[in-house]
Design an enzyme around this catalytic site. Structure first.
Site, mmCIF file in Angstrom:
data_model
loop_
_atom_site.group_PDB
_atom_site.id
_atom_site.type_symbol
_atom_site.label_atom_id
_atom_site.label_comp_id
_atom_site.label_asym_id
_atom_site.label_seq_id
_atom_site.Cartn_x
_atom_site.Cartn_y
_atom_site.Cartn_z
ATOM 1 N N GLU A 29 12.091 -50.890 -29.617
ATOM 2 C CA GLU A 29 13.462 -51.359 -29.358
ATOM 3 C C GLU A 29 13.998 -52.163 -30.540
ATOM 4 O O GLU A 29 15.151 -51.984 -30.956
ATOM 5 C CB GLU A 29 13.473 -52.206 -28.076
ATOM 6 N N HIS B 82 14.880 -50.130 -33.627
ATOM 7 C CA HIS B 82 16.174 -49.481 -33.403
ATOM 8 C C HIS B 82 17.315 -50.452 -33.708
ATOM 9 O O HIS B 82 18.310 -50.080 -34.346
ATOM 10 C CB HIS B 82 16.249 -49.000 -31.951
ATOM 11 N N HIS C 42 26.818 -45.216 -24.575
ATOM 12 C CA HIS C 42 26.164 -45.574 -25.842
ATOM 13 C C HIS C 42 25.779 -44.315 -26.613
ATOM 14 O O HIS C 42 25.950 -44.242 -27.840
ATOM 15 C CB HIS C 42 24.929 -46.423 -25.539
ATOM 16 N N HIS D 113 24.689 -29.649 -15.844
ATOM 17 C CA HIS D 113 24.399 -29.635 -17.283
ATOM 18 C C HIS D 113 23.864 -28.275 -17.718
ATOM 19 O O HIS D 113 24.273 -27.733 -18.747
ATOM 20 C CB HIS D 113 23.368 -30.720 -17.602
ATOM 21 N N HIS E 251 15.637 -31.900 -28.746
ATOM 22 C CA HIS E 251 16.818 -31.430 -28.004
ATOM 23 C C HIS E 251 17.996 -32.366 -28.251
ATOM 24 O O HIS E 251 19.135 -31.916 -28.448
ATOM 25 C CB HIS E 251 16.486 -31.359 -26.515
#
Length: 337
Positions: free
Chosen positions: A78, A81, A143, A251, A309
């Site tokens: 985290e 990032h 986000h 989706h 992906h």
């Protein structure tokens, strides 16, 4: 002097563009490894600048919940990032500075660079809200979309600086179609983000049907209720399997529309030399997205494939924006780029 300024600006733009793409990939890794709450406060980690200073708090959290959201590895994932995101913001500030100071030498208005700076600031705010709202699906999906928008803006900046073969006036007819394709692509990214943030990737384990039916039992109201916590319905109850199935099914089936639309469009644009490179990339990435999407189902969502992906979706945004910018440069086009 002008060549040196232009060269320095271009290098900064391309490095920042590459870092933006990397950060999106790493953001997917953060999300898919459940590291979003590895440091449950913001911007630091338990008020410290790194997990090293917060080791005592992390150890206490581990003892209280050995399999919870906090661990040393998740804290580092985290925080790395966040560090890279901060670096990206500073690099975009540098782009704005150069774009404004040398706007005459560069021959472009600094408006796009300023919009990009606003976008990265908003993205930082959503990063903070992701933590403070405890991975609320709407905030996390927003986000993700913000990251894709930032990539689109950086791609636009980079595409302005990269030369290409002249594009015939007749190709300008595809500009509106490409803009429509980009809108469809962002809709699909939003749907994919909703799948990921609700952990619905494995809601349908068979293909092309879902639970052995073309139209399975689904709860669209529960699945697409926006203002709710992670894993919950607006009523506070646990989200149902039918709601997760609805999220996955939409989706999956919307992907066929996007695949067909962009596939035909990309194939049509292969004939134009100035569009051939990004059009070919678009087609390759569409095939790769189909492959990684199916592999995610058949191999039960392995981490590497899931990250790829997400990266493929970013690549499709990259290719689509590049095509749109180049089409706007076709002889007779009236959109300034």
């Amino acid at each position: 002097m002008v060549e040196r300024i232009t060269s320095r600006y271009r290098k900064l733009v391309f490095v920042t563009w590459f870092l933006t793409l990397d950060l999106i990939m790493f953001g997917a890794f953060v999300r898919l490894t459940d590291s979003g709450l590895g440091c449950p406060d913001w911007p630091g980690c338990y008020g410290k600048i790194s997990p090293i200073g917060a080791s005592g708090h992390i150890e206490q959290a581990l003892q209280a919940m050995p399999y919870g959201a906090v661990s040393f590895s998740k804290a580092w994932i985290e925080m790395i990032h966040r560090y890279v995101g901060s670096l990206l913001g500073m690099m975009i500030i540098g782009i704005v500075y150069l774009a404004w100071r040398h706007r005459r030498e560069l021959g472009n208005t600094p408006r796009l660079a300023i919009v990009t700076l606003v976008a990265v600031c908003v993205q930082g705010a959503f990063g903070a809200w992701t933590v403070t709202h405890q991975l609320m699906p709407l905030v996390v999906t927003s986000h993700l979309l913000g990251g894709m928008l930032l990539l689109a803006l950086m791609t636009w900046l980079a595409a302005r600086e990269k030369p290409h073969a002249p594009i015939a006036a007749a190709a300008a007819r595809w500009r509106g179609w490409m803009a429509g394709g980009l809108i469809l692509l962002f809709m699909q990214v939003a749907l994919g983000g909703w799948v990921s943030t609700n952990y619905a990737a494995l809601a349908c384990m068979d293909f092309p049907m879902c639970h052995g039916r073309w139209v399975p039992d689904m709860d669209f109201h529960g699945g697409y209720s926006l203002f709710r916590g992670l894993g919950l319905l607006p009523s506070g109850e646990m989200i149902s399997q039918n709601a997760l199935t609805a999220i996955h099914w939409v989706h999956r089936n919307f992907a066929f529309l996007v695949f067909a639309y962009l596939g035909v469009l990309g194939w049509k644009m292969l004939a134009e030399p100035g569009l051939r490179g990004p059009a070919r990339l678009l087609l390759v990435l569409l095939a790769a997205q189909l492959l990684t999407g199916l592999t995610t189902i058949f191999f039960q969502w392995p981490l590497l494939i899931a990250v790829l992906h997400n990266g493929g979706a970013a690549g499709l945004v990259l290719a689509s924006v590049t095509l749109l910018v180049r089409l706007s440069r076709a002889h007779g086009a009236k959109i300034p780029v």
